[in-house]
Design a protein around this motif. Structure first.
Motif, PDB file in Angstrom:
ATOM      1  N   ASN A  70       0.813  -1.220   0.000  1.00 37.54           N
ATOM      2  CA  ASN A  70       0.000   0.000   0.000  1.00 37.54           C
ATOM      3  C   ASN A  70       0.847   1.271   0.000  1.00 37.54           C
ATOM      4  O   ASN A  70       0.577   2.185  -0.780  1.00 37.54           O
ATOM      5  CB  ASN A  70      -0.968   0.001   1.181  1.00 37.54           C
ATOM      6  CG  ASN A  70      -2.288  -0.660   0.833  1.00 37.54           C
ATOM      7  OD1 ASN A  70      -2.483  -1.100  -0.293  1.00 37.54           O
ATOM      8  ND2 ASN A  70      -3.179  -0.748   1.794  1.00 37.54           N
ATOM      9  N   ALA A  74       0.902   4.007  -2.944  1.00 33.87           N
ATOM     10  CA  ALA A  74       0.602   5.407  -2.625  1.00 33.87           C
ATOM     11  C   ALA A  74       1.657   6.339  -3.220  1.00 33.87           C
ATOM     12  O   ALA A  74       1.336   7.373  -3.809  1.00 33.87           O
ATOM     13  CB  ALA A  74       0.521   5.599  -1.109  1.00 33.87           C
ATOM     14  N   SER A 135     -12.941   5.525  -9.150  1.00 33.23           N
ATOM     15  CA  SER A 135     -12.408   5.605  -7.783  1.00 33.23           C
ATOM     16  C   SER A 135     -10.974   5.095  -7.763  1.00 33.23           C
ATOM     17  O   SER A 135     -10.626   4.156  -8.477  1.00 33.23           O
ATOM     18  CB  SER A 135     -13.266   4.787  -6.820  1.00 33.23           C
ATOM     19  OG  SER A 135     -13.268   3.419  -7.188  1.00 33.23           O
ATOM     20  N   LYS A 138      -7.837   2.974  -1.955  1.00 30.30           N
ATOM     21  CA  LYS A 138      -7.571   3.723  -0.716  1.00 30.30           C
ATOM     22  C   LYS A 138      -6.188   3.351  -0.176  1.00 30.30           C
ATOM     23  O   LYS A 138      -6.033   2.657   0.826  1.00 30.30           O
ATOM     24  CB  LYS A 138      -8.650   3.427   0.324  1.00 30.30           C
ATOM     25  CG  LYS A 138     -10.074   3.625  -0.189  1.00 30.30           C
ATOM     26  CD  LYS A 138     -10.314   5.044  -0.686  1.00 30.30           C
ATOM     27  CE  LYS A 138     -11.743   5.229  -1.177  1.00 30.30           C
ATOM     28  NZ  LYS A 138     -11.961   6.567  -1.760  1.00 30.30           N
ATOM     29  N   ILE A 142      -7.801   3.468   5.363  1.00 31.30           N
ATOM     30  CA  ILE A 142      -9.187   3.872   5.600  1.00 31.30           C
ATOM     31  C   ILE A 142      -9.535   3.789   7.084  1.00 31.30           C
ATOM     32  O   ILE A 142     -10.652   4.104   7.474  1.00 31.30           O
ATOM     33  CB  ILE A 142     -10.167   2.985   4.803  1.00 31.30           C
ATOM     34  CG1 ILE A 142      -9.951   1.506   5.153  1.00 31.30           C
ATOM     35  CG2 ILE A 142     -10.006   3.218   3.314  1.00 31.30           C
ATOM     36  CD1 ILE A 142     -10.946   0.577   4.493  1.00 31.30           C
ATOM     37  N   ARG A 153      -8.297  10.026  11.578  1.00 34.93           N
ATOM     38  CA  ARG A 153      -8.269   9.273  10.321  1.00 34.93           C
ATOM     39  C   ARG A 153      -6.872   9.292   9.714  1.00 34.93           C
ATOM     40  O   ARG A 153      -6.219  10.338   9.621  1.00 34.93           O
ATOM     41  CB  ARG A 153      -9.272   9.870   9.333  1.00 34.93           C
ATOM     42  CG  ARG A 153     -10.706   9.487   9.631  1.00 34.93           C
ATOM     43  CD  ARG A 153     -11.670  10.109   8.635  1.00 34.93           C
ATOM     44  NE  ARG A 153     -11.269   9.874   7.248  1.00 34.93           N
ATOM     45  CZ  ARG A 153     -12.000  10.259   6.213  1.00 34.93           C
ATOM     46  NH1 ARG A 153     -13.153  10.885   6.418  1.00 34.93           N
ATOM     47  NH2 ARG A 153     -11.589  10.024   4.979  1.00 34.93           N
ATOM     48  N   ASP A 155      -5.874   8.650   6.528  1.00 33.10           N
ATOM     49  CA  ASP A 155      -5.715   9.298   5.232  1.00 33.10           C
ATOM     50  C   ASP A 155      -5.596  10.817   5.365  1.00 33.10           C
ATOM     51  O   ASP A 155      -4.849  11.460   4.627  1.00 33.10           O
ATOM     52  CB  ASP A 155      -6.873   8.931   4.308  1.00 33.10           C
ATOM     53  CG  ASP A 155      -8.220   9.374   4.864  1.00 33.10           C
ATOM     54  OD1 ASP A 155      -8.394   9.315   6.089  1.00 33.10           O
ATOM     55  OD2 ASP A 155      -9.089   9.771   4.071  1.00 33.10           O
ATOM     56  N   THR A 159      -2.359  13.058   4.252  1.00 32.28           N
ATOM     57  CA  THR A 159      -2.532  14.179   3.329  1.00 32.28           C
ATOM     58  C   THR A 159      -1.890  15.444   3.883  1.00 32.28           C
ATOM     59  O   THR A 159      -1.175  16.160   3.165  1.00 32.28           O
ATOM     60  CB  THR A 159      -4.028  14.424   3.077  1.00 32.28           C
ATOM     61  OG1 THR A 159      -4.576  13.282   2.411  1.00 32.28           O
ATOM     62  CG2 THR A 159      -4.245  15.661   2.227  1.00 32.28           C
ATOM     63  N   SER A 223      -8.765  12.551  -4.279  1.00 33.36           N
ATOM     64  CA  SER A 223      -9.416  11.372  -4.860  1.00 33.36           C
ATOM     65  C   SER A 223      -9.402  10.179  -3.916  1.00 33.36           C
ATOM     66  O   SER A 223      -9.983   9.132  -4.234  1.00 33.36           O
ATOM     67  CB  SER A 223      -8.739  10.993  -6.177  1.00 33.36           C
ATOM     68  OG  SER A 223      -8.900  12.011  -7.134  1.00 33.36           O
ATOM     69  N   GLN A 224      -8.761  10.310  -2.771  1.00 31.40           N
ATOM     70  CA  GLN A 224      -8.843   9.265  -1.764  1.00 31.40           C
ATOM     71  C   GLN A 224     -10.193   9.265  -1.056  1.00 31.40           C
ATOM     72  O   GLN A 224     -10.579   8.280  -0.440  1.00 31.40           O
ATOM     73  CB  GLN A 224      -7.719   9.421  -0.735  1.00 31.40           C
ATOM     74  CG  GLN A 224      -6.340   9.115  -1.286  1.00 31.40           C
ATOM     75  CD  GLN A 224      -6.192   7.663  -1.704  1.00 31.40           C
ATOM     76  OE1 GLN A 224      -6.268   6.747  -0.893  1.00 31.40           O
ATOM     77  NE2 GLN A 224      -6.004   7.446  -3.000  1.00 31.40           N
ATOM     78  N   THR A 225     -10.899  10.399  -1.133  1.00 28.66           N
ATOM     79  CA  THR A 225     -12.197  10.487  -0.463  1.00 28.66           C
ATOM     80  C   THR A 225     -13.333  10.781  -1.427  1.00 28.66           C
ATOM     81  O   THR A 225     -14.496  10.551  -1.094  1.00 28.66           O
ATOM     82  CB  THR A 225     -12.181  11.582   0.625  1.00 28.66           C
ATOM     83  OG1 THR A 225     -11.745  12.821   0.036  1.00 28.66           O
ATOM     84  CG2 THR A 225     -11.222  11.205   1.744  1.00 28.66           C
TER      85      THR A 225
END
Length: 308
Positions: A70, A74, A135, A138, A142, A153, A155, A159, A223-225
């Motif tokens: 992951n 990313a 989409s 993630k 998440i 959170r 993410d 960010t 775009s992660q959310t």
């Protein structure tokens, strides 16, 4: 104020700040309002989507440990968004700057051309990908993590930290490199920089690539959310422009302050029972109008007076 709400406000401020800083940086250095910034955002989102489709199986096959696959994906998506955004900056430079930068009314001409680029890009994306939303995986996580007894959170934390790191590296590059010195000279006085032998034509290209990279990174982070779509750049463009105006067009510190302020306004408006998400834009524009009526130079002018 709840820690989750503060984190959400900073998360929004980080994404909107990347858009607003790009717009302010381009205006202060080149004298151009880039209306194709939203198109860059959308194209970068689709670039990351295609990269996820093509390379996600390869990354998972090469890195069998889920804990490492992951983060690797990313980084790949973030780099894809940055590269695609920078390439969009090159295209805008070739179409909307190079042919007309020394012509009369450059600001108006470039505004119209970049608006046309934005509209044409949206139609091209609709033709190629269709109106269906896409989409991204993630890859930033998440779930939630506990920090000092607060559930936050993952993410959103990633960010904010990513945005701070990117802006810090950009600031360091602008201060330490020769190209960064030339860009700062153009930002302070374009005519004086030209008399010193610094070409506006040569410095505009890295500036546009940099601002495009900011929009590309913002697209991947947001775009992660939310979903990727041909019109995904419309709201970030509007908010980036208004935040740049709120901060004082051309003031990068003002854009940062404006992004944080608008992030908090959006987060707080969303939880007020009689307002909610339906009235977020209304409240944001009301705040922006109130600030600009009281401070026509925006928050950047206030920061300048404070420093003096």
């Amino acid at each position: 104020m709840d820690a989750g709400l503060v984190l959400y406000a900073l998360y929004l401020g980080a994404i909107y700040g990347l858009m607003a800083i790009g717009i302010s940086l381009l205006w202060s250095s080149v004298g151009m309002v880039n209306m194709a910034h939203g198109a860059t955002f959308a194209v970068s989102g689709y670039g990351a989507f295609l990269a996820a489709q093509w390379f996600s199986p390869l990354v998972k096959a090469a890195i069998t440990t889920t804990a490492w696959s992951n983060p690797a994906l990313a980084v790949l998506l973030a780099l894809t968004g940055i590269v695609v955004g920078a390439l969009c900056g090159v295209v805008i430079y070739l179409i909307a700057f190079l042919p007309i930068h020394d012509k009369p009314n450059f600001a108006v001409r470039s505004l119209i051309i970049t608006m046309a680029i934005n509209l044409a890009t949206v139609q091209a994306l609709l033709w190629w990908f269709g109106p269906q939303q896409k989409s991204l995986p993630k890859v930033f996580g998440i779930g939630r993590t506990e920090i000092l007894g607060m559930s936050l959170r993952i993410d959103q934390i990633v960010t904010i930290l990513t945005t701070i790191a990117v802006l810090g590296l950009t600031l360091l590059w602008l201060r330490r490199s020769r190209m960064g010195l030339e860009i700062r000279a153009v930002m302070q006085n374009m005519e004086g920089a030209a008399l010193s032998g610094i070409s506006a034509r040569r410095t505009a290209l890295p500036i546009m690539m940099l601002t495009g990279a900011f929009a590309g990174l913002a697209a991947v982070l947001l775009s992660q959310t939310v979903f990727v779509s041909p019109t995904a750049g419309a709201i970030p463009l509007v908010k980036g422009l208004t935040i740049a105006l709120l901060g004082g067009l051309g003031s990068v510190p003002g854009a940062v302050a404006g992004a944080v302020l608008i992030g908090f306004v959006e987060a707080i408006t969303g939880i007020v029972p009689f307002l909610g998400q339906r009235y977020v834009l209304f409240v944001q524009f009301a705040v922006i109008i109130a600030v600009l009526v009281a401070r026509p130079r925006g928050l950047g002018g206030l920061l300048d007076e404070t420093r003096e």
